[in-house]
Scaffold this motif. Structure first.
Motif, PDB file in Angstrom:
ATOM      1  N   GLY A  80      42.840  47.709  45.980  1.00 34.78           N
ATOM      2  CA  GLY A  80      43.751  47.458  47.089  1.00 34.78           C
ATOM      3  C   GLY A  80      43.037  47.054  48.359  1.00 34.78           C
ATOM      4  N   ILE A  81      41.923  47.730  48.663  1.00 36.56           N
ATOM      5  CA  ILE A  81      41.191  47.426  49.894  1.00 36.56           C
ATOM      6  C   ILE A  81      40.588  46.033  49.831  1.00 36.56           C
ATOM      7  N   CYS A  82      39.904  45.705  48.729  1.00 40.62           N
ATOM      8  CA  CYS A  82      39.296  44.381  48.597  1.00 40.62           C
ATOM      9  C   CYS A  82      40.360  43.287  48.602  1.00 40.62           C
ATOM     10  N   GLY A  83      41.488  43.539  47.932  1.00 41.15           N
ATOM     11  CA  GLY A  83      42.561  42.553  47.925  1.00 41.15           C
ATOM     12  C   GLY A  83      43.126  42.307  49.311  1.00 41.15           C
ATOM     13  N   ALA A  84      43.262  43.366  50.108  1.00 37.80           N
ATOM     14  CA  ALA A  84      43.777  43.215  51.472  1.00 37.80           C
ATOM     15  C   ALA A  84      42.844  42.353  52.322  1.00 37.80           C
ATOM     16  N   TRP A  87      34.353  33.708  41.309  1.00 38.63           N
ATOM     17  CA  TRP A  87      33.718  34.896  41.889  1.00 38.63           C
ATOM     18  C   TRP A  87      34.598  35.558  42.938  1.00 38.63           C
ATOM     19  N   ILE A  88      35.423  34.764  43.635  1.00 38.34           N
ATOM     20  CA  ILE A  88      36.203  35.311  44.740  1.00 38.34           C
ATOM     21  C   ILE A  88      37.199  36.365  44.257  1.00 38.34           C
ATOM     22  N   ILE A  89      37.748  36.202  43.068  1.00 43.52           N
ATOM     23  CA  ILE A  89      38.760  37.135  42.592  1.00 43.52           C
ATOM     24  C   ILE A  89      38.150  38.373  41.929  1.00 43.52           C
ATOM     25  N   LEU A  90      36.851  38.352  41.661  1.00 45.80           N
ATOM     26  CA  LEU A  90      36.234  39.468  40.946  1.00 45.80           C
ATOM     27  C   LEU A  90      36.315  40.809  41.694  1.00 45.80           C
ATOM     28  N   PRO A  91      36.196  40.869  43.031  1.00 48.45           N
ATOM     29  CA  PRO A  91      36.346  42.175  43.692  1.00 48.45           C
ATOM     30  C   PRO A  91      37.722  42.808  43.500  1.00 48.45           C
ATOM     31  N   VAL A  92      38.712  42.010  43.122  1.00 46.63           N
ATOM     32  CA  VAL A  92      40.044  42.539  42.829  1.00 46.63           C
ATOM     33  C   VAL A  92      40.186  42.844  41.337  1.00 46.63           C
ATOM     34  N   VAL A  93      39.708  41.936  40.509  1.00 44.55           N
ATOM     35  CA  VAL A  93      39.886  42.079  39.061  1.00 44.55           C
ATOM     36  C   VAL A  93      39.022  43.192  38.488  1.00 44.55           C
ATOM     37  N   LEU A  94      37.784  43.306  38.955  1.00 44.10           N
ATOM     38  CA  LEU A  94      36.866  44.300  38.378  1.00 44.10           C
ATOM     39  C   LEU A  94      37.409  45.724  38.491  1.00 44.10           C
ATOM     40  N   PRO A  95      37.749  46.224  39.682  1.00 40.23           N
ATOM     41  CA  PRO A  95      38.311  47.585  39.740  1.00 40.23           C
ATOM     42  C   PRO A  95      39.677  47.688  39.084  1.00 40.23           C
ATOM     43  N   ALA A  96      40.460  46.591  39.084  1.00 40.37           N
ATOM     44  CA  ALA A  96      41.778  46.623  38.442  1.00 40.37           C
ATOM     45  C   ALA A  96      41.658  46.814  36.934  1.00 40.37           C
ATOM     46  N   LEU A  97      40.616  46.261  36.309  1.00 38.96           N
ATOM     47  CA  LEU A  97      40.396  46.447  34.879  1.00 38.96           C
ATOM     48  C   LEU A  97      39.716  47.773  34.569  1.00 38.96           C
ATOM     49  N   ILE A 142      50.680  37.008  53.698  1.00 33.15           N
ATOM     50  CA  ILE A 142      51.082  38.279  54.298  1.00 33.15           C
ATOM     51  C   ILE A 142      51.852  39.142  53.305  1.00 33.15           C
ATOM     52  N   PHE A 143      52.634  38.528  52.407  1.00 34.58           N
ATOM     53  CA  PHE A 143      53.348  39.346  51.429  1.00 34.58           C
ATOM     54  C   PHE A 143      52.366  40.036  50.493  1.00 34.58           C
ATOM     55  N   ASN A 144      51.338  39.334  50.064  1.00 29.62           N
ATOM     56  CA  ASN A 144      50.348  39.965  49.202  1.00 29.62           C
ATOM     57  C   ASN A 144      49.508  40.976  49.968  1.00 29.62           C
ATOM     58  N   LEU A 145      49.405  40.815  51.277  1.00 28.76           N
ATOM     59  CA  LEU A 145      48.787  41.869  52.084  1.00 28.76           C
ATOM     60  C   LEU A 145      49.609  43.151  51.966  1.00 28.76           C
ATOM     61  N   PHE A 146      50.921  43.023  51.994  1.00 31.64           N
ATOM     62  CA  PHE A 146      51.797  44.176  51.785  1.00 31.64           C
ATOM     63  C   PHE A 146      51.583  44.783  50.389  1.00 31.64           C
ATOM     64  N   VAL A 147      51.480  43.934  49.377  1.00 32.08           N
ATOM     65  CA  VAL A 147      51.282  44.416  48.012  1.00 32.08           C
ATOM     66  C   VAL A 147      49.985  45.209  47.902  1.00 32.08           C
ATOM     67  N   PHE A 148      48.916  44.669  48.452  1.00 32.43           N
ATOM     68  CA  PHE A 148      47.629  45.365  48.363  1.00 32.43           C
ATOM     69  C   PHE A 148      47.626  46.636  49.218  1.00 32.43           C
TER      70      PHE A 148
END
Length: 514
Positions: A118-122, A3-13, A128-134
């Motif tokens: 991007g917002i949910c991923g951040a 469930w934790i990754i769904l806020p990133v995966v759902l809008p990405a798909l 910290i590197f993935n914070l930059f990516v998001f």
């Protein structure tokens, strides 16, 4: 537990699906977008309930243990920010669909969901590197949303926005390189372990990285002296986009709280007080700039944009203390200021669409002038911090947290005087838009007016168009009515945020997550 990754995966798909499959069918795109955002809100609510027990939940992509693999971390703070993002997103999306803003340019819904990704991923990343990516994902999407519907002024403001954030991204990369060269890791929990092991006489590069990161996050949070991009950007962006951008400055504030509390907190070599030392005076100046900007604004949208600058100053004054009480006050005010800013932009959109421009000058009264006046009044007193809405309680909490000798004079004076100037600025704008306008009589309609001219006349706002504004006001009323339980939850959130060891143990524990 995925469930934790769904806020990133759902809008990405959902974003590419809308962009490539539904781009020629606005109705289908709207249905998919609203359903996807509603599902995101349901997921965010479930994650918030999951995090209520105080456990720090970790999602390891590919089952690689930290710090070698990518991790997402869910605690009370990240769950709260994802829930705030999803709630605001659904409100803004309803407004964009109801007013037709989404149809004025291409790929609005796809860009909207990329930004949510991007917002949910951040908020969820533990690296910290993935914070930059998001950050880059949400910024690229925001570039497209910023210039949605085109226009010369919007393109000029968008160019300034792009240049400023590219400069911030460059500094971010420099900071990451410096930090990795010093520690060999960019995982937040691993950094919290390794930094105390560095002798203070060898930590010069670490202190450079701290300052660079603080500058980057200050850019995102519109903090003095890098706040100048925000008024032009928010004032010229489409109103629903500006309302959604109300959460983007909070990403910067969140990053300051997370990184400078967990990584550069007590025990770090010469970095513990760096953020607070620079944040406090910068936040005081930011409050002043926002207040004087509101007072001197000659257009409605810049006036609201400057009020956002002032509210960020108030928020970061509390953040700069890095204490449990001040962090609780900051989180409460963060929630309030997000909804208050969004409410103002949505009200302004309804008003400006029925006037010749957003210039603060008297014109013949618009249709539903009384309704718009009441909505603007409620939103203005919320942003200015007047009772009975949550802004008053939020500022009281911030003032109560800033009673230390040497700070109380500067902080209280800045917040109280800034609030007074903001009230005066909004009162002047409201009286010009809604009171003085009633004294002006517009030209009588021509009896022979043709059908085209009649169709061009401003139309009354529908219930669907007014509903998002009412929802934001309801959120502000609810935040005030349930201030006790909300503050209690935020107090527990602050305690968990300040528990560095608990965060480190949860992320670096190689045992399968409970």
């Amino acid at each position: 537990m995925h469930w934790i990754i769904l806020p990133v995966v759902l809008p990405a798909l959902l974003a590419p699906l809308i962009a490539f499959v539904m781009r020629h069918d606005i109705t289908l795109a709207r249905v998919a977008s609203v359903m996807g955002t509603s599902l995101l809100l349901a997921i965010a609510l479930g994650l918030t309930i999951l995090a209520t027990d105080g456990t720090t939940h970790v999602y390891r992509l590919g089952d690689w243990p930290a710090p070698f693999g990518i991790v997402l971390v869910l605690d009370r703070l990240s769950a709260l920010m994802v829930l705030l993002t999803a709630t605001l997103a659904l409100i803004v999306l309803i407004h964009a669909v109801a007013t037709g803003w989404d149809a004025r340019g291409r790929h609005f819904h796809a860009l909207f969901h990329f930004q949510l990704m991007g917002i949910c991923g951040a908020f969820l990343t533990g690296d910290i590197f993935n914070l930059f990516v998001f950050f880059e994902v949400l910024l690229i999407a925001s570039y497209g949303l910023m210039i949605h519907a085109g226009g010369k002024e919007r393109m000029r403001a968008g160019l300034q926005y792009v240049v400023m954030n590219l400069a911030g991204s460059t500094l971010f990369l420099f900071a990451l390189g410096t930090l990795y060269a010093s520690t060999g890791t960019l995982n937040i929990a691993d950094l919290a372990l390794r930094l105390p092991e560095i002798p203070i006489e060898e930590a010069a590069l670490v202190r450079v990285a701290v300052i660079l990161l603080l500058i980057v996050f200050a850019v995102k949070a519109a903090l003095f002296p890098v706040q100048f991009w925000l008024p032009a950007t928010y004032a010229n962006a489409p109103a629903p986009v500006a309302a959604l951008f109300a959460i983007m400055t909070k990403v910067g504030a969140y990053a300051i709280l997370r990184i400078h509390t967990t990584v550069f907190g007590p025990g770090s070599p010469g970095t513990e007080d760096l953020a607070g030392t620079w944040l406090f005076p910068a936040a005081i100046v930011t409050i002043a700039l926002g207040a004087f900007g509101v007072l001197g604004a000659r257009r409605l949208m810049p006036l609201i944009a400057f009020s956002v600058v002032g509210s960020m100053g108030t928020l970061l004054v509390a953040v700069s203390m890095f204490s449990s009480t001040a962090t609780t006050a900051a989180l409460y005010y963060m929630i309030h200021s997000t909804f208050a800013a969004a409410c103002l932009f949505l009200v302004a959109d309804l008003v400006v669409e029925r006037r010749s421009s957003d210039t603060l000058q008297a014109e013949p009264p618009t249709l539903q002038n009384g309704l718009f006046a009441a909505l603007f009044f409620a939103a203005a007193i919320a942003m200015a911090g007047m009772p009975p809405l949550s802004g008053f309680l939020g500022k009281l909490l911030v003032l109560d947290a800033l009673r230390e000798p040497g700070l109380i004079g500067w902080a209280w004076s800045a917040i109280l005087i800034g609030s007074f100037l903001t009230i005066v600025g909004f009162a002047r704008a409201g009286s010009t838009l809604f009171w003085k306008s009633t004294a002006i009589v517009g030209p009588a309609p021509d009896a022979d007016e043709d059908a085209t001219a009649v169709a061009a006349l401003p139309r009354p706002a529908t219930a669907t168009q007014v509903a998002p504004v009412m929802l934001t006001l309801a959120a502000l009323v609810g935040l005030a009515a349930f201030a006790g339980p909300v503050s209690s939850y935020l107090g527990d959130t602050s305690a968990q945020l300040l528990d560095r060891q608990g965060y480190v143990d949860a992320v670096l524990n190689p045992v399968e997550e409970r």
